[in-house]
Design an enzyme around this catalytic site. Sequence first.
Site, short mmCIF file in Angstrom:
data_model
loop_
_atom_site.label_atom_id
_atom_site.label_comp_id
_atom_site.label_asym_id
_atom_site.label_seq_id
_atom_site.Cartn_x
_atom_site.Cartn_y
_atom_site.Cartn_z
N SER A 226 -64.37 10.34 -0.90
CA SER A 226 -62.91 10.35 -1.08
C SER A 226 -62.46 10.57 -2.51
CB SER A 226 -62.29 9.07 -0.53
OG SER A 226 -62.24 9.11 0.87
N LYS B 281 -59.47 6.22 -8.23
CA LYS B 281 -59.79 6.43 -6.81
C LYS B 281 -61.21 6.00 -6.50
CE LYS B 281 -58.55 7.91 -2.76
NZ LYS B 281 -59.47 6.91 -2.16
N LYS C 101 -60.06 13.37 -2.98
CA LYS C 101 -58.60 13.26 -2.88
C LYS C 101 -57.92 13.28 -4.25
CE LYS C 101 -58.59 10.74 1.53
NZ LYS C 101 -59.99 10.36 1.77
N SER D 296 -56.51 5.58 1.35
CA SER D 296 -57.43 6.73 1.34
C SER D 296 -57.39 7.44 2.68
CB SER D 296 -58.86 6.29 1.01
OG SER D 296 -59.65 7.40 0.63
#
Length: 392
Positions: free
Chosen positions: A64, A226, A67, A124
Amino acid sequence: MRRLMVALLVTLLAASGAWAKSAPSKKSSARPQVDNRTASILIDAETGAVLHGDREDELRYPASLTKIMTLYLVFEALESGRLKLHQRLHVSGFAAGQEPSKLGLKPGETITVEAAILGVVTKSANDAAVVLAEGVARSESAFAELMTAKARELGMSSTVFQNASGLPNSAQQTTARDMAALGAAMVRDHPRYYPYFSRESFSFDGVAHANHNKLLSRYDGVDGIKTGFIRASGFNLVASAVRDGRRLVGVVFGGNTASVRDAQMVKLLDAGFRDSSTMVAGNSSKLRAVVARAAKAVNPISTAQAATDEKASGRGGYAVQVGAFGRAQAAEQVARKAAKLVPQLDEKDAYVDRDGRSKYFRARVGGLSLNEAREACRVLKSKGQDCLVVGT
């Protein structure tokens, strides 16, 4: 005789199968070779200097962390006016069908751009990531091509994106160094939207979603960015923290658990803030190359422009950046306004920076020493103005 022939045939088939399993194809050999060892890097976001590096060039699955690039492109679309924060985006069946983690969006419903951003930042959410991708490029595959192209613009030479979410894909790969460059670019290029990464929770349809990045509340100075996890990658994190006007960006790949990953990040940041001269051990020539490439990725300013722009050089090699805009006039106005807010800034040193690879005009006030720039940013932030120290 017949039994002997059958036994021989079984033996040959078994041997053939064993060989087929043990002989990797050329295609698979190009994939990230993930093991239980972590990869990490820590950089000074202002100078690009590498303060720590360990397996920072090994190919890894981003999970992730993908992202971050998804949101980078969404923020570009917001800056250019192609998207609006309160614009409602359609949820396709494809987006709604993404695997968890997700918000649980239903096909045919709509969600605002801002809600989708917050869903990506905190939960997420894979469904929200695809909704945003389709909102920018109509399809996730087309968006992934834009992601990879942007990675090249930012100096991320080892990164390939195949989707907007980070869900498992054997061709989607990156390195710790590339992710550090992306994290620093996010802070530098999108100061208006970067604060979204500091949101600790987000409520959607009556359900509260806590940010997966627990360091936001556990480490002084962390304001993003993140987390990521798939089984093939382990637990990953890109974190950015500021103390006394100095910003560091750290990356950890491959933690066995989220807590182990977070603990390693804390050690990196502690060491970085404690001693800015700590550098990665090993071959000195390799280290110089690492620093040079990281600095280029973090601070991609046209050399020719910097050499000819007297406003940028001024009294020192640093400037404060107070925004990035789609129009030069808007950037110039904001730069001049910022210069008036701080006594040590001079309005004549306000200027607009734009290198050949960017669509955006960066509002800056230059001619500063590093300490002057840090102090100016401190004052500007106390007055509600986003600010970032950059090298010129």
